[in-house]
Design a protein around this motif. Structure first.
Motif, PDB file in Angstrom:
ATOM      1  N   GLY A 112     -74.089 -15.221 -11.361  1.00 51.93           N
ATOM      2  CA  GLY A 112     -74.350 -14.356 -10.469  1.00 51.93           C
ATOM      3  C   GLY A 112     -74.319 -12.962 -10.848  1.00 51.93           C
ATOM      4  O   GLY A 112     -74.203 -11.949 -10.268  1.00 51.93           O
ATOM      5  N   ARG A 154     -76.192   4.346  -1.114  1.00 53.04           N
ATOM      6  CA  ARG A 154     -75.917   4.199   0.203  1.00 53.04           C
ATOM      7  C   ARG A 154     -75.535   5.829   1.014  1.00 53.04           C
ATOM      8  O   ARG A 154     -75.703   6.286   2.094  1.00 53.04           O
ATOM      9  CB  ARG A 154     -74.518   3.551   0.303  1.00 53.04           C
ATOM     10  CG  ARG A 154     -74.435   2.761   1.862  1.00 53.04           C
ATOM     11  CD  ARG A 154     -73.042   2.327   1.931  1.00 53.04           C
ATOM     12  NE  ARG A 154     -72.638   1.467   0.861  1.00 53.04           N
ATOM     13  CZ  ARG A 154     -72.480   0.127   0.719  1.00 53.04           C
ATOM     14  NH1 ARG A 154     -72.977  -0.673   1.566  1.00 53.04           N
ATOM     15  NH2 ARG A 154     -71.965  -0.323  -0.345  1.00 53.04           N
ATOM     16  N   SER A 169     -80.141   2.154  -5.519  1.00 50.62           N
ATOM     17  CA  SER A 169     -79.185   1.252  -5.929  1.00 50.62           C
ATOM     18  C   SER A 169     -79.007  -0.006  -4.942  1.00 50.62           C
ATOM     19  O   SER A 169     -80.129  -0.145  -4.026  1.00 50.62           O
ATOM     20  CB  SER A 169     -77.612   1.637  -5.486  1.00 50.62           C
ATOM     21  OG  SER A 169     -77.485   1.823  -4.029  1.00 50.62           O
ATOM     22  N   GLN A 212     -85.099  -1.757  -6.946  1.00 53.75           N
ATOM     23  CA  GLN A 212     -83.480  -1.806  -7.401  1.00 53.75           C
ATOM     24  C   GLN A 212     -83.198  -1.753  -8.967  1.00 53.75           C
ATOM     25  O   GLN A 212     -84.032  -2.395  -9.664  1.00 53.75           O
ATOM     26  CB  GLN A 212     -83.056  -2.981  -7.032  1.00 53.75           C
ATOM     27  CG  GLN A 212     -81.629  -3.146  -7.034  1.00 53.75           C
ATOM     28  CD  GLN A 212     -81.087  -4.507  -6.831  1.00 53.75           C
ATOM     29  OE1 GLN A 212     -81.127  -5.035  -5.773  1.00 53.75           O
ATOM     30  NE2 GLN A 212     -80.197  -4.939  -7.547  1.00 53.75           N
ATOM     31  N   VAL A 213     -82.660  -0.751  -9.200  1.00 56.14           N
ATOM     32  CA  VAL A 213     -82.167  -0.475 -10.555  1.00 56.14           C
ATOM     33  C   VAL A 213     -80.723  -1.218 -10.661  1.00 56.14           C
ATOM     34  O   VAL A 213     -79.925  -0.955  -9.757  1.00 56.14           O
ATOM     35  CB  VAL A 213     -81.958   1.157 -10.818  1.00 56.14           C
ATOM     36  CG1 VAL A 213     -81.293   1.171 -12.213  1.00 56.14           C
ATOM     37  CG2 VAL A 213     -83.322   1.872 -10.725  1.00 56.14           C
ATOM     38  N   THR A 236     -78.922  -6.639 -11.744  1.00 60.02           N
ATOM     39  CA  THR A 236     -79.766  -7.708 -10.765  1.00 60.02           C
ATOM     40  C   THR A 236     -80.819  -7.000 -10.319  1.00 60.02           C
ATOM     41  O   THR A 236     -81.710  -7.646  -9.593  1.00 60.02           O
ATOM     42  CB  THR A 236     -79.017  -8.371  -9.667  1.00 60.02           C
ATOM     43  OG1 THR A 236     -78.217  -7.227  -8.945  1.00 60.02           O
ATOM     44  CG2 THR A 236     -77.814  -9.363 -10.412  1.00 60.02           C
ATOM     45  N   SER A 284     -72.731   5.725  -6.164  1.00 59.46           N
ATOM     46  CA  SER A 284     -71.177   5.877  -6.610  1.00 59.46           C
ATOM     47  C   SER A 284     -71.244   5.680  -8.226  1.00 59.46           C
ATOM     48  O   SER A 284     -70.300   6.165  -8.845  1.00 59.46           O
ATOM     49  CB  SER A 284     -70.386   4.829  -5.988  1.00 59.46           C
ATOM     50  OG  SER A 284     -70.762   3.434  -6.179  1.00 59.46           O
ATOM     51  N   ASN A 299     -73.151  13.718  -5.942  1.00 54.83           N
ATOM     52  CA  ASN A 299     -72.094  12.920  -5.202  1.00 54.83           C
ATOM     53  C   ASN A 299     -71.279  14.035  -4.598  1.00 54.83           C
ATOM     54  O   ASN A 299     -70.747  14.718  -5.142  1.00 54.83           O
ATOM     55  CB  ASN A 299     -71.700  11.838  -5.979  1.00 54.83           C
ATOM     56  CG  ASN A 299     -71.026  10.529  -5.160  1.00 54.83           C
ATOM     57  OD1 ASN A 299     -70.153  11.055  -4.481  1.00 54.83           O
ATOM     58  ND2 ASN A 299     -71.424   9.545  -5.313  1.00 54.83           N
ATOM     59  N   ASP A 312     -73.042  17.696  -0.994  1.00 57.20           N
ATOM     60  CA  ASP A 312     -73.829  16.836   0.071  1.00 57.20           C
ATOM     61  C   ASP A 312     -75.444  16.762  -0.595  1.00 57.20           C
ATOM     62  O   ASP A 312     -76.085  17.614  -0.738  1.00 57.20           O
ATOM     63  CB  ASP A 312     -73.950  17.493   1.489  1.00 57.20           C
ATOM     64  CG  ASP A 312     -74.418  16.547   2.227  1.00 57.20           C
ATOM     65  OD1 ASP A 312     -75.327  15.575   2.207  1.00 57.20           O
ATOM     66  OD2 ASP A 312     -74.497  16.867   3.720  1.00 57.20           O
ATOM     67  N   ALA A 313     -75.738  15.524  -1.116  1.00 57.38           N
ATOM     68  CA  ALA A 313     -76.772  15.308  -1.468  1.00 57.38           C
ATOM     69  C   ALA A 313     -78.003  15.425  -0.510  1.00 57.38           C
ATOM     70  O   ALA A 313     -79.213  16.067  -0.860  1.00 57.38           O
ATOM     71  CB  ALA A 313     -77.124  13.751  -1.818  1.00 57.38           C
TER      72      ALA A 313
HETATM   73  C1  LIG Z   1     -72.972  -9.697  -9.361  1.00 61.38           C
HETATM   74  C2  LIG Z   1     -73.424  -8.310  -8.724  1.00 61.38           C
HETATM   75  C3  LIG Z   1     -74.683  -7.681  -9.173  1.00 61.38           C
HETATM   76  C4  LIG Z   1     -74.915  -6.452  -8.914  1.00 61.38           C
HETATM   77  N1  LIG Z   1     -75.983  -5.946  -9.233  1.00 61.38           N
HETATM   78  C5  LIG Z   1     -76.349  -4.545  -8.826  1.00 61.38           C
HETATM   79  C6  LIG Z   1     -77.521  -3.905  -9.164  1.00 61.38           C
HETATM   80  O1  LIG Z   1     -78.452  -4.505  -9.716  1.00 61.38           O
HETATM   81  N2  LIG Z   1     -77.755  -2.723  -8.733  1.00 61.38           N
HETATM   82  C7  LIG Z   1     -77.003  -1.920  -8.109  1.00 61.38           C
HETATM   83  O2  LIG Z   1     -77.051  -0.702  -7.651  1.00 61.38           O
HETATM   84  N3  LIG Z   1     -75.833  -2.536  -7.325  1.00 61.38           N
HETATM   85  C8  LIG Z   1     -75.465  -3.955  -7.821  1.00 61.38           C
HETATM   86  N4  LIG Z   1     -74.357  -4.265  -7.420  1.00 61.38           N
HETATM   87  C9  LIG Z   1     -73.616  -3.807  -6.299  1.00 61.38           C
HETATM   88  C10 LIG Z   1     -72.756  -2.563  -7.035  1.00 61.38           C
HETATM   89  O3  LIG Z   1     -71.297  -3.580  -7.205  1.00 61.38           O
HETATM   90  C11 LIG Z   1     -72.375  -1.810  -5.801  1.00 61.38           C
HETATM   91  O4  LIG Z   1     -71.900  -2.301  -4.787  1.00 61.38           O
HETATM   92  C12 LIG Z   1     -73.625  -0.830  -5.425  1.00 61.38           C
HETATM   93  O5  LIG Z   1     -74.406  -0.224  -6.685  1.00 61.38           O
HETATM   94  C13 LIG Z   1     -73.379   0.437  -4.606  1.00 61.38           C
HETATM   95  O6  LIG Z   1     -74.264   1.096  -4.196  1.00 61.38           O
HETATM   96  P1  LIG Z   1     -74.169   2.668  -3.911  1.00 61.38           P
HETATM   97  O7  LIG Z   1     -73.778   3.354  -4.988  1.00 61.38           O
HETATM   98  O8  LIG Z   1     -75.388   2.959  -3.439  1.00 61.38           O
HETATM   99  O9  LIG Z   1     -73.109   2.429  -2.488  1.00 61.38           O
HETATM  100  P2  LIG Z   1     -71.701   3.054  -2.677  1.00 61.38           P
HETATM  101  O10 LIG Z   1     -70.810   2.380  -3.920  1.00 61.38           O
HETATM  102  O11 LIG Z   1     -71.205   2.902  -1.340  1.00 61.38           O
HETATM  103  O12 LIG Z   1     -71.452   4.565  -2.952  1.00 61.38           O
HETATM  104  C14 LIG Z   1     -72.177   5.623  -2.250  1.00 61.38           C
HETATM  105  C15 LIG Z   1     -71.691   6.847  -2.765  1.00 61.38           C
HETATM  106  O13 LIG Z   1     -72.420   7.953  -2.084  1.00 61.38           O
HETATM  107  C16 LIG Z   1     -71.387   9.063  -2.003  1.00 61.38           C
HETATM  108  N5  LIG Z   1     -71.939   9.726  -1.055  1.00 61.38           N
HETATM  109  C17 LIG Z   1     -71.847   9.234   0.584  1.00 61.38           C
HETATM  110  N6  LIG Z   1     -72.378  10.353   1.212  1.00 61.38           N
HETATM  111  C18 LIG Z   1     -72.980  11.377   0.487  1.00 61.38           C
HETATM  112  C19 LIG Z   1     -73.738  12.256   0.478  1.00 61.38           C
HETATM  113  N7  LIG Z   1     -73.911  12.914   1.639  1.00 61.38           N
HETATM  114  N8  LIG Z   1     -73.910  13.197  -0.485  1.00 61.38           N
HETATM  115  C20 LIG Z   1     -73.632  12.901  -1.842  1.00 61.38           C
HETATM  116  N9  LIG Z   1     -72.973  11.827  -1.824  1.00 61.38           N
HETATM  117  C21 LIG Z   1     -72.585  10.988  -1.118  1.00 61.38           C
HETATM  118  C22 LIG Z   1     -70.240   8.443  -1.922  1.00 61.38           C
HETATM  119  O14 LIG Z   1     -69.058   9.443  -2.446  1.00 61.38           O
HETATM  120  C23 LIG Z   1     -70.402   7.287  -2.824  1.00 61.38           C
HETATM  121  O15 LIG Z   1     -69.962   7.682  -4.100  1.00 61.38           O
HETATM  122  C24 LIG Z   1     -74.297  -5.374  -7.809  1.00 61.38           C
HETATM  123  C25 LIG Z   1     -72.962  -6.387  -7.518  1.00 61.38           C
HETATM  124  C26 LIG Z   1     -72.563  -7.800  -8.057  1.00 61.38           C
HETATM  125  C27 LIG Z   1     -71.196  -8.199  -7.505  1.00 61.38           C
END
Ligand SMILES: Cc1cc2nc3c(=O)[nH]c(=O)nc-3n(C[C@H](O)[C@H](O)[C@H](O)COP(=O)(O)OP(=O)(O)OC[C@H]3O[C@@H](n4cnc5c(N)ncnc54)[C@H](O)[C@@H]3O)c2cc1C
Length: 335
Positions: free
Chosen positions: A144, A221, A244, A258-259, A262, A277, A296, A314-315
């Motif tokens: 996975g 997110r 993400s 999705q980048v 996976t 993140s 970020n 703040d993005a």
């Molecule tokens: C087996 C497996 C495969 C995976 N494959 C992928 C994949 O292909 N691609 C992928 O992306 N993920 C993948 N993931 C998930 C990955 O581990 C993360 O959970 C995911 O990437 C998190 O997405 P994110 O950064 O959007 O969200 P978060 O980790 O929740 O980060 C959100 C970020 O936004 C910031 N933020 C919040 N509000 C603001 C704002 N107003 N302005 C600026 N910054 C802000 C926060 O500080 C935080 O750093 C996988 C996970 C597993 C277990």
């Protein structure tokens, strides 16, 4: 197939509407690298109708030989005719390695062929290398995506692999390269054809596939409510929007955008990560980008470790300001 008689690195050079797909150019680059390590040749297989014009391109991009299989049955991709054509070519020529792009076509054709050839296939590889003892090291996510597995196919030939688009560097064009072009006549068993293509209708698509985009504006997110602003910034830069997995899982973006590990592996000239993140699984899909800008609000976010330029803010505020500034600069330039 007797492994002592198998030689050279072969690749299926996928093309559409008279041009090689980007993944075919990447496969040529990778095949050249593997063949150099083995001191062997690169052979590209071109199947279709009127495909000879692409042979020169394959040679300029690293092929020593191009095998052309032309037939009306191969004009559009269909599993059985292509599987028969490739099976004939492979059994006659006995490649040591056979590569496909992990595209819809490659993912359909390669397993069919590996079953007929009674050999192993490592699908969806993210890396291919040659070990010191000449073994092909085929790496892909396993369990996975929680770990990367390197798989060997020691006993059977050819060693087969599909390689993800975007993970290998495209082969450089060198118009001075020379190579031979060979034609093969495919003896089809039409009684095995179970389907017939009546018509192909092209899907109306305004978006460019993210693996082909030069500029990607990616949201996470932290920018989940701001994709309209990201679209505007991408439009201003002539780029595309990606995301993400968190945003895909939330149903905001389609899976094809999705980048990551996976998702898709991308290598644009410019990658803007807003509210992402920088989880390891995301970075795996974009860290080879030419220039990375991360926005970020958390200064310790891991994304900053791969960023060329980091903006701690703040993005939702920064992205519209950036868009307006770029617009202003463009307008001034056009005056
Ligand atoms: C087996 C497996 C495969 C995976 N494959 C992928 C994949 O292909 N691609 C992928 O992306 N993920 C993948 N993931 C998930 C990955 O581990 C993360 O959970 C995911 O990437 C998190 O997405 P994110 O950064 O959007 O969200 P978060 O980790 O929740 O980060 C959100 C970020 O936004 C910031 N933020 C919040 N509000 C603001 C704002 N107003 N302005 C600026 N910054 C802000 C926060 O500080 C935080 O750093 C996988 C996970 C597993 C277990």
């Amino acid at each position: 197939m007797d492994k002592t008689t198998c030689k050279h690195v072969y690749l299926f050079a996928e093309h559409r509407e008279g041009v090689l797909l980007p993944v075919a150019v990447e496969l040529l680059g990778k095949a050249r690298e593997l063949a150099n390590a083995l001191n062997e040749q690169v052979h590209a297989i071109l199947a279709g109708k009127n495909v000879e014009a692409l042979a020169g391109e394959c040679i300029a991009r690293g092929a020593d030989a191009v095998i052309i299989a032309e037939a009306p049955e191969l004009e559009f991709y269909s599993t059985e005719p292509h599987a028969q054509a490739l099976f004939q070519i492979v059994t006659e020529r006995k490649p040591a390695i056979l590569l496909f792009g992990a595209t819809t076509t490659g993912r359909d054709l390669a397993p069919r062929l590996s079953a007929r050839l009674n050999t192993g296939l490592t699908a969806d590889c993210t890396a291919l290398d040659i070990a010191d003892d000449g073994e092909l090291l085929m790496t892909r996510p396993a369990f996975g995506g929680n770990l990367m597995a390197t798989i060997l196919c020691k006993e059977h030939r050819p060693r087969m692999s599909t390689l993800r688009p975007g993970v290998a560097r495209p082969a450089r064009r060198d118009n001075t390269r020379e190579g031979r072009v060979e034609r093969v006549n495919i003896r089809f068993d039409r009684s095995k054809f179970k389907t017939r293509i009546l018509q192909t209708i092209k899907e109306e698509r305004q978006r460019v596939d993210i693996t082909a985009a030069r500029v990607l504006v990616s949201g996470g997110r932290g920018m989940a409510d701001g994709f309209t602003a990201l679209e505007k910034l991408a439009a201003e830069l002539g780029g595309e929007v990606s995301s993400s997995r968190a945003v895909v899982d939330a149903g905001i973006m389609p899976r094809e955008r999705q980048v990551g590990q996976t998702g898709k592996t991308v290598r644009p000239d410019l990658y803007i990560a807003a509210g992402i993140s920088g989880a390891i699984q995301h970075l795996a899909g974009m860290e080879e980008s030419g220039y990375i800008i991360a926005i970020n609000k958390d200064k310790s976010a891991p994304v900053f470790q791969v960023a060329d330029l980091g903006i701690v803010a703040d993005a939702a505020r920064v992205v519209p300001l950036l868009t307006a500034k770029i617009k202003e600069l463009r307008n001034n330039k056009n005056k």
